[in-house]
Design a protein around this motif. Structure first.
Motif, mmCIF file in Angstrom:
data_model
loop_
_atom_site.group_PDB
_atom_site.id
_atom_site.type_symbol
_atom_site.label_atom_id
_atom_site.label_comp_id
_atom_site.label_asym_id
_atom_site.label_seq_id
_atom_site.Cartn_x
_atom_site.Cartn_y
_atom_site.Cartn_z
ATOM 1 N N PRO A 161 0.831 -1.211 0.000
ATOM 2 C CA PRO A 161 0.000 0.000 0.000
ATOM 3 C C PRO A 161 0.869 1.265 0.000
ATOM 4 N N GLU A 162 1.970 1.232 0.767
ATOM 5 C CA GLU A 162 2.838 2.420 0.836
ATOM 6 C C GLU A 162 3.674 2.570 -0.431
ATOM 7 N N SER A 163 4.181 1.439 -0.961
ATOM 8 C CA SER A 163 5.048 1.589 -2.144
ATOM 9 C C SER A 163 4.235 2.052 -3.353
ATOM 10 N N ILE A 164 2.982 1.604 -3.447
ATOM 11 C CA ILE A 164 2.132 2.067 -4.556
ATOM 12 C C ILE A 164 1.812 3.552 -4.352
ATOM 13 N N TYR A 165 1.573 3.908 -3.102
ATOM 14 C CA TYR A 165 1.302 5.314 -2.797
ATOM 15 C C TYR A 165 2.478 6.180 -3.274
ATOM 16 N N ARG A 166 3.699 5.688 -3.001
ATOM 17 C CA ARG A 166 4.878 6.479 -3.403
ATOM 18 C C ARG A 166 5.000 6.586 -4.926
ATOM 19 N N ALA A 167 4.565 5.522 -5.623
ATOM 20 C CA ALA A 167 4.633 5.573 -7.103
ATOM 21 C C ALA A 167 3.683 6.638 -7.644
ATOM 22 N N PHE A 168 2.546 6.841 -6.965
ATOM 23 C CA PHE A 168 1.546 7.818 -7.432
ATOM 24 C C PHE A 168 1.816 9.238 -6.908
ATOM 25 N N GLN A 169 2.541 9.278 -5.779
ATOM 26 C CA GLN A 169 2.680 10.548 -5.060
ATOM 27 C C GLN A 169 3.208 11.671 -5.966
ATOM 28 N N GLY A 170 2.478 12.783 -5.976
ATOM 29 C CA GLY A 170 2.898 13.951 -6.756
ATOM 30 C C GLY A 170 2.730 13.785 -8.249
ATOM 31 N N ARG A 171 2.152 12.675 -8.671
ATOM 32 C CA ARG A 171 2.071 12.434 -10.119
ATOM 33 C C ARG A 171 0.630 12.458 -10.644
ATOM 34 N N LEU A 172 -0.345 12.456 -9.700
ATOM 35 C CA LEU A 172 -1.755 12.490 -10.114
ATOM 36 C C LEU A 172 -2.289 13.897 -9.866
ATOM 37 N N ASN A 173 -2.903 14.463 -10.866
ATOM 38 C CA ASN A 173 -3.361 15.834 -10.729
ATOM 39 C C ASN A 173 -4.864 15.911 -10.995
ATOM 40 N N HIS B 84 1.211 13.352 -14.324
ATOM 41 C CA HIS B 84 2.373 14.127 -14.764
ATOM 42 C C HIS B 84 3.636 13.407 -14.324
ATOM 43 N N LEU B 85 4.470 13.126 -15.285
ATOM 44 C CA LEU B 85 5.699 12.396 -14.983
ATOM 45 C C LEU B 85 6.874 13.281 -15.372
ATOM 46 N N GLY B 86 7.655 13.626 -14.366
ATOM 47 C CA GLY B 86 8.683 14.648 -14.564
ATOM 48 C C GLY B 86 9.878 14.280 -15.413
ATOM 49 N N GLY B 87 10.342 13.038 -15.336
ATOM 50 C CA GLY B 87 11.663 12.739 -15.904
ATOM 51 C C GLY B 87 11.678 12.184 -17.315
ATOM 52 N N LEU B 88 10.570 12.327 -18.047
ATOM 53 C CA LEU B 88 10.518 11.669 -19.355
ATOM 54 C C LEU B 88 11.440 12.324 -20.391
ATOM 55 N N ASN B 89 11.781 13.565 -20.148
ATOM 56 C CA ASN B 89 12.609 14.318 -21.103
ATOM 57 C C ASN B 89 12.000 14.331 -22.496
ATOM 58 N N MET B 90 10.700 14.458 -22.576
ATOM 59 C CA MET B 90 10.013 14.530 -23.873
ATOM 60 C C MET B 90 9.044 15.711 -23.831
ATOM 61 N N THR B 91 8.973 16.443 -24.940
ATOM 62 C CA THR B 91 8.026 17.556 -24.979
ATOM 63 C C THR B 91 6.617 16.999 -25.174
#
Ligand code: M6R
Length: 608
Positions: free
Chosen positions: A260-272, A279-286
């Motif tokens: 439950p916690e590791s999945i939470y961390r995967a989503f954290q800050g990425r669902l808007n 939103h995924l920050g490190g993709l380096n794609m426009t």
């Protein structure tokens, strides 16, 4: 696979090395050894087969020195015995080497050395390095190692010490990871940062073709032409307690319960919820590049491949992007055609799996854009990818991958939502998607809260020697994963199939001695799976079903059933894998197996 630890500093060297090797145990090994260099320079090697505790017992109380190197070996060349364990010394015992990887031209090098009179003490490929370093030594250990590296073909991460230069370790990397741990008046070298985390959070990762010279006071990174390379110190944010068992009997049990916690961390800050998107920050794609993606190809091995298979179905069904997962070991050698506007994703918990790394390099050589989906920050795949997404599962120590798998699925949900929202998916559907994802933590907590039900079921099944795992659609790869988990830790022979496929062959195996584990989500394929269950029962096959709460029909047909909470249909792979992880764990426990370190397996498979 093999592990390396090196230490220069003021602490008791033997203790630091043994503790570091213990932290690397999870990678899988069959023997271990250390070499301590006394302050006067002499090299003292101790090696033992089996557990680190055997080595610990053999190391003299108070065996101290200026520096030392240690190694856990996972045999590739030469059987498991003390002479083949590392470190390996030269004939005069002036140089000592530990090596991860494979020296492909070792036979040729060995024959050359033997012709000059060198006597070998092991049948490994690694020992040639020690003799070559001794032979090449002119003015410094660094020079001797460098000259030797030019002779080696294959992969290596090495650490070398010499009685001629007390207090110095030379490390070098080509295809096998090495990280420098930077402390105050002490320096570490390791193949895996977990080995040094108890002492320092500051890490410097070596790239292929780089060397390092370490003393207790400083480290210098160089290329193979003796040019200094400036490297950045990275801060490791893993907590030490994350790599300890915290009261659980095994790391696997702990990691299953952490989901439950590791999945939470995967989503954290990425669902808007403002944009109803991910939103995924490190993709380096426009945005434009992302919109141009016409097809996705996933490359991975083992459990990561199963996650990739499910991920591709999600991407296809939710984001409507044609997607396909392939075993990385197969990609490399089939001369793949890189179709325009394709996006490749290399999925790997460790970020060091050789099959996946080499496939990534081959794809990049041919001009492909490759993203990495890794758990280990700073790992080779993460660094060599064009961009990527970290899983943030925290360290996964058990050889059997569990929480990394559900984090990989979580990231595939994020990618599916991200791409879907760029195309056809409405704000309303995006928000429904997000709330379905946010329910997952509690749904998994509910499953974990009933772990003892699965333990009782496992007791009834663990004596069988063969089992089939059946699923359809998105749960077909879950069946493959369930079978992989069971066989790797309990040694029960298990095969995963699409439930539809059994009539094409595997049904011949079904009788009262071969039970089936059947996954029955309440999607549009449910009725077809129910028919497959009846086919199994008609042949006296016992069934353990994982179904959705309230499904009475499944309960009537199956011998045993475990219900997962009702969810959005795309979420079932994530929910249904958890009872299978627990099932394999409890079967292995019943059989008295070494759950965290199953025989013949390694956590990070750094050879092809
Ligand atoms: O580190 P990776 O995800 O690249 O590892 C791939 C496989 O070696 C790994 O998943 C392996 O199959 C596990 N032992 C499965 O539990």
């Amino acid at each position: 696979m093999c592990g390396i630890v090196g230490y220069c500093g003021y602490r008791r060297t033997a203790q630091v090395l043994l503790e570091g090797l213990k932290r690397l145990e999870y990678r899988g090994y069959d023997s271990a050894g250390i070499c301590i260099q006394s302050t006067a320079g002499a090299l003292d090697v101790v090696k033992r087969t089996g557990k680190i505790s055997n080595l610990q017992n053999a190391v003299q109380e108070g065996a101290e020195g200026a520096c030392g190197i240690g190694h856990t070996r996972w045999a590739t060349h030469g059987e498991v015995n003390e002479s083949n364990a590392h470190p390996h010394n030269d004939a005069a015992d002036e140089f000592s080497v530990v090596h991860n990887g494979i020296i492909e031209n070792y036979l040729q090098l060995k024959q050359g050395l033997e012709a000059e009179g060198t006597v070998f003490r092991s049948t490994t490929d690694s020992e040639v390095i020690a003799h070559l370093v001794a032979k090449n030594y002119r003015d410094s250990l660094e020079q001797a190692v460098r000259d030797t590296l030019f002779l080696l073909k294959g992969t290596y991460g090495i650490a070398v010490i010499s009685s001629r230069e007390p207090g110095r370790i030379i490390g070098a990397r080509n295809g096998s990871p090495l990280v420098i741990g930077v402390g105050d008046n002490e320096m570490f070298l390791a193949s895996d940062v977990t080995a040094v985390l108890a002492y320092t959070r500051q890490a410097v990762y070596l790239n292929d073709g780089e060397m390092v010279s370490i003393t207790d006071k400083e480290f210098t990174t160089l290329d193979l032409h003796d040019r200094i390379i400036q490297k950045q110190i990275e801060l490791i944010d893993w907590e030490l307690e994350q790599i300890e068992r915290q009261g659980y009997k095994h790391f696997m049990e702990k990691e299953i319960h952490e989901q439950p916690e590791s999945i939470y961390r995967a989503f954290q800050g990425r669902l808007n919820t403002e944009t109803a998107a991910a939103h995924l920050g490190g993709l380096n794609m426009t945005l434009q590049e992302l919109r141009q993606v016409e097809r996705i190809r996933v490359i991975a091995a083992g459990t990561s491949y199963h996650a990739g298979m499910i991920g591709c179905t999600l991407l296809e069904q939710i984001a409507r992007i044609p997607s396909y997962a392939e075993l990385s070991s197969e990609v490399r050698y089939r001369n793949p055609v890189i179709e325009p506007n394709s996006l490749y994703i290399a999925v790997s918990q460790s970020g060091e799996t050789a099959d996946t790394l080499y496939a990534l390099r081959e794809l990049k050589r041919k001009g492909a854009k490759v993203l990495g989906m890794c758990n280990v920050v700073g790992s080779t795949i993460a660094r060599e990818s064009d961009g990527g997404v970290y899983l943030h599962s925290g360290p996964e120590i058990a050889v059997a991958s569990t929480k990394a798998f559900t984090s990989q699925l979580s990231v595939f949900y994020l990618l599916s939502l991200m791409f879907a929202r760029m195309k056809h998916c409405s704000m309303e559907d995006g928000l429904k998607f997000i709330s379905a994802l946010q329910e997952v933590y509690d749904q998994i907590r509910d499953i974990l809260g009933r772990a003892s039900d699965i333990r009782d079921i496992a007791k009834k099944y663990s004596h069988y020697r063969h089992m089939l795992f059946l699923g359809r659609g998105k749960t077909f790869p879950v069946a493959l994963e369930g079978a992989l988990k069971l066989k790797e830790i309990s040694y029960i022979h298990a095969e995963g199939y699409s439930a539809a496929e059994i009539k094409h062959g595997p049904i011949a195996l079904i009788d009262e001695h071969t039970p089936s584990v059947v996954l029955v989500p309440d999607d549009f394929l449910r009725d077809k799976v129910i028919s497959n269950m009846k086919e199994v029962k008609a042949r006296k096959g016992k069934i353990f079903a994982v179904a959705v709460e309230g499904d009475r029909e499944v309960q009537d047909i199956a011998d045993d059933v475990f219900f997962v909470p009702k969810a959005w249909e795309h979420i079932y792979p994530l929910l249904m894998v958890v009872p299978l992880q627990l099932f394999s764990y409890y079967c292995a426990l019943e059989l008295g197996c070494d759950v965290d370190r199953p025989r013949n397996l390694a956590k990070s498979v750094t050879v092809e």
